[in-house]
Design a protein around this motif. Structure first.
Motif, PDB file in Angstrom:
ATOM      1  N   ARG A  72     -42.789 -54.333 -12.922  1.00 48.00           N
ATOM      2  CA  ARG A  72     -42.188 -54.892 -11.810  1.00 48.00           C
ATOM      3  C   ARG A  72     -41.043 -54.903 -10.833  1.00 48.00           C
ATOM      4  N   CYS A  73     -40.097 -53.933 -12.040  1.00 47.32           N
ATOM      5  CA  CYS A  73     -38.606 -53.024 -11.578  1.00 47.32           C
ATOM      6  C   CYS A  73     -38.435 -52.912 -10.307  1.00 47.32           C
ATOM      7  N   GLU A  74     -38.930 -51.368  -9.979  1.00 45.08           N
ATOM      8  CA  GLU A  74     -39.455 -51.527  -8.338  1.00 45.08           C
ATOM      9  C   GLU A  74     -39.570 -51.849  -6.881  1.00 45.08           C
ATOM     10  N   TYR A  75     -41.158 -52.980  -7.952  1.00 44.97           N
ATOM     11  CA  TYR A  75     -41.131 -54.401  -6.467  1.00 44.97           C
ATOM     12  C   TYR A  75     -40.096 -54.998  -6.509  1.00 44.97           C
ATOM     13  N   ILE A  76     -39.352 -55.698  -7.840  1.00 43.76           N
ATOM     14  CA  ILE A  76     -37.819 -56.684  -7.649  1.00 43.76           C
ATOM     15  C   ILE A  76     -37.181 -56.404  -6.802  1.00 43.76           C
ATOM     16  N   LYS A  77     -36.595 -54.498  -7.329  1.00 42.71           N
ATOM     17  CA  LYS A  77     -35.470 -54.039  -6.681  1.00 42.71           C
ATOM     18  C   LYS A  77     -36.160 -53.940  -4.643  1.00 42.71           C
ATOM     19  N   LYS A  78     -36.442 -53.728  -4.547  1.00 47.15           N
ATOM     20  CA  LYS A  78     -36.808 -53.413  -3.045  1.00 47.15           C
ATOM     21  C   LYS A  78     -37.046 -54.848  -2.173  1.00 47.15           C
ATOM     22  N   SER A  79     -37.279 -56.003  -2.895  1.00 48.36           N
ATOM     23  CA  SER A  79     -36.625 -57.103  -2.736  1.00 48.36           C
ATOM     24  C   SER A  79     -35.780 -57.735  -2.671  1.00 48.36           C
ATOM     25  N   ILE A  80     -35.012 -57.377  -3.315  1.00 50.88           N
ATOM     26  CA  ILE A  80     -33.360 -57.979  -3.451  1.00 50.88           C
ATOM     27  C   ILE A  80     -32.897 -56.626  -1.975  1.00 50.88           C
ATOM     28  N   GLU A  81     -33.126 -55.824  -2.613  1.00 53.03           N
ATOM     29  CA  GLU A  81     -32.678 -54.960  -0.716  1.00 53.03           C
ATOM     30  C   GLU A  81     -32.699 -55.143   0.216  1.00 53.03           C
ATOM     31  N   GLU A  82     -34.077 -56.126   0.981  1.00 52.65           N
ATOM     32  CA  GLU A  82     -34.764 -56.519   1.889  1.00 52.65           C
ATOM     33  C   GLU A  82     -33.774 -57.920   2.202  1.00 52.65           C
ATOM     34  N   GLY A  83     -33.300 -58.460   1.424  1.00 52.03           N
ATOM     35  CA  GLY A  83     -33.222 -59.415   1.671  1.00 52.03           C
ATOM     36  C   GLY A  83     -34.116 -60.620   1.330  1.00 52.03           C
ATOM     37  N   ARG A  84     -34.854 -60.759  -0.463  1.00 56.84           N
ATOM     38  CA  ARG A  84     -36.447 -60.945  -0.030  1.00 56.84           C
ATOM     39  C   ARG A  84     -36.483 -61.997  -1.238  1.00 56.84           C
ATOM     40  N   CYS A  85     -35.043 -62.526  -1.885  1.00 60.17           N
ATOM     41  CA  CYS A  85     -35.324 -62.875  -4.144  1.00 60.17           C
ATOM     42  C   CYS A  85     -34.415 -63.367  -3.391  1.00 60.17           C
ATOM     43  N   ILE A  86     -34.549 -64.548  -4.119  1.00 59.87           N
ATOM     44  CA  ILE A  86     -33.679 -65.745  -4.084  1.00 59.87           C
ATOM     45  C   ILE A  86     -33.935 -66.290  -5.320  1.00 59.87           C
ATOM     46  N   ILE A  87     -32.726 -66.116  -6.345  1.00 57.56           N
ATOM     47  CA  ILE A  87     -32.320 -66.707  -7.801  1.00 57.56           C
ATOM     48  C   ILE A  87     -31.697 -67.932  -8.100  1.00 57.56           C
ATOM     49  N   ALA A  88     -31.822 -68.207  -8.796  1.00 62.01           N
ATOM     50  CA  ALA A  88     -31.602 -69.274  -9.389  1.00 62.01           C
ATOM     51  C   ALA A  88     -30.069 -69.130 -10.682  1.00 62.01           C
TER      52      ALA A  88
END
Length: 134
Positions: A23-39
C-alpha cells in the motif's frame, strides 16, 4: 496531517500490520492529497487514518492502522474524533470485516452504527459498513 517526510514511518507501521509494503503508493498519494492523518506519541508516529470523500459524496474512512504495540491506548479513537471534526461532509462512513471484532468495537465506542454489508470482497468474510453523522 501527514507529510511526505512521514511516509517511511507510516509504511513501516502498515508493513508491521499487513506484512508487506503493497500500500506504499496508496499511502503516498493520500499524503500528497492531504487525506492522511497521523497519531503521534512523543514525536513518534503510532498510527494513521486515511480518508476520502468519493463515497456517494460522503466521507469514508478507508484505513485506520495503529502500531500493534500501541493498540488499546485510544489512538484510533483520537484519529476518528479528529477526522469527524474536520470532515468536509456531514455523513461519515467506514467499514471492517466481520472477523475484525476489535475494529467493530472501536466503531461502536465512537458512535458509529451498522449501515449494511458488502459480500464478496474477502472470500467468506463480509464487510460491515458503518455510519456516523456529525
Amino acid at each position: 496531517m501527514a507529510q511526505l517526510i512521514d511516509l517511511d514511518d507510516i509504511v513501516k507501521i502498515d508493513k508491521e500490520v499487513i506484512g508487506n509494503i503493497s500500500r506504499c503508493e496508496y499511502i503516498k498519494k493520500s499524503i500528497e492529497e492531504g487525506r492522511c492523518i497521523i497519531a503521534n506519541d512523543k514525536n513518534l508516529i503510532v498510527g494513521f487514518l486515511i480518508f476520502d470523500t468519493h463515497f456517494f459524496d460522503c466521507s469514508f474512512i478507508s484505513l485506520i492502522i495503529i502500531k500493534p504495540t500501541e493498540r488499546r491506548k485510544g489512538y484510533a479513537t483520537s484519529l476518528i474524533e479528529y477526522f469527524i471534526n474536520i470532515s468536509p461532509t456531514k455523513k461519515i462512513f467506514s467499514s471492517t470485516n466481520t472477523s475484525n471484532q476489535r475494529m467493530q468495537e472501536v466503531f461502536k465506542a465512537n458512535g458509529f452504527i451498522q449501515s449494511g454489508y458488502v459480500e464478496n470482497l474477502d472470500e467468506g468474510d463480509p464487510e460491515i459498513i458503518y455510519f456516523k453523522s456529525k
